[in-house]
Motif scaffolding. Structure first.
Motif, PDB file in Angstrom:
ATOM      1  N   ASP A  12       0.984  -1.105   0.025  1.00 40.93           N
ATOM      2  CA  ASP A  12       0.015  -0.038  -0.016  1.00 40.93           C
ATOM      3  C   ASP A  12       0.797   1.285  -0.012  1.00 40.93           C
ATOM      4  O   ASP A  12       2.050   1.235  -0.032  1.00 40.93           O
ATOM      5  N   SER A  13       0.168   2.559   0.118  1.00 43.16           N
ATOM      6  CA  SER A  13       1.116   3.621   0.090  1.00 43.16           C
ATOM      7  C   SER A  13       1.895   4.171   0.988  1.00 43.16           C
ATOM      8  O   SER A  13       2.770   4.730   1.085  1.00 43.16           O
ATOM      9  N   ASN A  14       1.777   3.311   2.477  1.00 44.88           N
ATOM     10  CA  ASN A  14       2.428   3.421   3.505  1.00 44.88           C
ATOM     11  C   ASN A  14       3.513   2.575   3.510  1.00 44.88           C
ATOM     12  O   ASN A  14       4.251   2.473   4.356  1.00 44.88           O
ATOM     13  N   GLY A  15       3.502   1.569   2.383  1.00 39.27           N
ATOM     14  CA  GLY A  15       4.602   0.675   2.545  1.00 39.27           C
ATOM     15  C   GLY A  15       4.174  -0.547   3.178  1.00 39.27           C
ATOM     16  O   GLY A  15       5.352  -1.631   3.339  1.00 39.27           O
ATOM     17  N   ASN A  16       3.055  -0.690   3.914  1.00 40.52           N
ATOM     18  CA  ASN A  16       2.613  -2.201   4.396  1.00 40.52           C
ATOM     19  C   ASN A  16       2.245  -3.020   3.281  1.00 40.52           C
ATOM     20  O   ASN A  16       1.882  -2.785   2.152  1.00 40.52           O
ATOM     21  N   ILE A  17       2.810  -4.347   3.639  1.00 46.90           N
ATOM     22  CA  ILE A  17       2.650  -5.335   2.737  1.00 46.90           C
ATOM     23  C   ILE A  17       1.543  -6.500   3.131  1.00 46.90           C
ATOM     24  O   ILE A  17       1.561  -6.897   4.359  1.00 46.90           O
ATOM     25  N   THR A  18       0.304  -6.550   2.291  1.00 44.05           N
ATOM     26  CA  THR A  18      -0.326  -7.844   2.690  1.00 44.05           C
ATOM     27  C   THR A  18      -0.274  -8.980   1.847  1.00 44.05           C
ATOM     28  O   THR A  18      -0.037  -8.780   0.617  1.00 44.05           O
ATOM     29  N   PHE A  19      -0.433 -10.108   2.597  1.00 43.72           N
ATOM     30  CA  PHE A  19      -0.134 -11.484   1.889  1.00 43.72           C
ATOM     31  C   PHE A  19      -1.377 -12.105   2.201  1.00 43.72           C
ATOM     32  O   PHE A  19      -1.915 -12.136   3.221  1.00 43.72           O
ATOM     33  N   LYS A  20      -2.002 -12.524   0.979  1.00 45.24           N
ATOM     34  CA  LYS A  20      -3.271 -13.240   0.964  1.00 45.24           C
ATOM     35  C   LYS A  20      -3.145 -14.612   0.182  1.00 45.24           C
ATOM     36  O   LYS A  20      -2.612 -14.741  -0.949  1.00 45.24           O
ATOM     37  N   GLY A  21      -3.690 -15.725   0.807  1.00 47.94           N
ATOM     38  CA  GLY A  21      -3.784 -17.053   0.189  1.00 47.94           C
ATOM     39  C   GLY A  21      -4.405 -17.882   1.087  1.00 47.94           C
ATOM     40  O   GLY A  21      -5.113 -17.547   2.090  1.00 47.94           O
ATOM     41  N   SER A  22      -4.318 -19.262   0.624  1.00 49.54           N
ATOM     42  CA  SER A  22      -5.014 -20.397   1.343  1.00 49.54           C
ATOM     43  C   SER A  22      -4.116 -21.585   1.259  1.00 49.54           C
ATOM     44  O   SER A  22      -3.202 -21.685   0.111  1.00 49.54           O
ATOM     45  N   GLU A  23      -4.159 -22.425   2.151  1.00 42.39           N
ATOM     46  CA  GLU A  23      -3.444 -23.852   2.090  1.00 42.39           C
ATOM     47  C   GLU A  23      -4.414 -24.995   2.578  1.00 42.39           C
ATOM     48  O   GLU A  23      -4.973 -24.878   3.475  1.00 42.39           O
ATOM     49  N   LYS A  24      -4.618 -26.018   1.686  1.00 39.94           N
ATOM     50  CA  LYS A  24      -5.414 -27.145   2.023  1.00 39.94           C
ATOM     51  C   LYS A  24      -4.300 -28.370   2.752  1.00 39.94           C
ATOM     52  O   LYS A  24      -3.236 -28.480   2.147  1.00 39.94           O
TER      53      LYS A  24
END
Length: 188
Positions: free
Chosen positions: A141-153
């Motif tokens: 994001d614009s503040n440098g925060n990093i979001t990781f999104k996913g899933s695992e079975k």
């Protein structure tokens, strides 16, 4: 010439120096089935940290990632009876945390403003450690925060977990579960 070399060295080291990141927010849930209904439990507490750097061309380098989930922070939408079954199945008295320690980055490609990341690491559940590969989509994001999104079975029995039962065995949970995560990291 000497000053040019020093300037280049400073610029290069500044562009690849890893920054420490820690958890800003998380949404982590476990989804499963039973012979009666589907169920979901949510981790109310997650701890995470990472070392991440960005090159001048925007390429992200992930050099470490560690995630820890206190077992007793996992709460079911079905209430305290299911929570108790979950804690028993996960052997919470002996193994208080579920952990993931990244060991290597298998793939990391930039696609527009996002990153497709695949990492290998050690996932420990109920005292059993397995090497797994996790895939996630990363965004900054614009503040440098990093979001990781996913899933695992995964299968509970792969970690020595006997799928819980209730009502004198008339209700049984399925062996397959899916962990869905949306974790936002901020610079420490």
């Amino acid at each position: 010439m000497k000053y040019l070399v020093i300037t280049l060295a400073i610029m290069i080291s500044g562009s690849v120096c890893a920054q420490k990141y820690s958890l800003a927010s998380s949404d982590l849930s476990i989804h499963g089935t039973s012979n009666v209904h589907e169920w979901q439990s949510n981790a109310k507490e997650v701890r995470a940290n990472a070392d991440i750097s960005f090159a001048d061309d925007g390429t992200m380098e992930l050099s470490s990632l560690y995630v820890e989930i206190p077992v007793r922070s996992i709460k079911s939408e079905k209430g305290s009876i299911m929570d108790g079954k979950t804690y028993d199945a996960l052997k919470a008295d002996k193994h208080r945390n579920i952990t993931f320690q990244m060991t290597k980055v298998d793939a990391n490609t930039k696609s527009g403003s996002s990153y497709n990341v695949k990492v290998s690491g050690k996932l420990t559940i109920a005292g059993v450690t397995k090497t797994v590969q996790l895939a996630a989509k990363g965004t900054v994001d614009s503040n440098g925060n990093i979001t990781f999104k996913g899933s695992e079975k995964l299968k509970m029995t792969s970690y020595g977990i006997k799928p819980p039962t209730a009502l004198l065995g008339t209700m049984t949970t399925g062996d397959d579960v899916e962990i869905k995560f949306n974790i936002r990291l901020k610079k420490s």
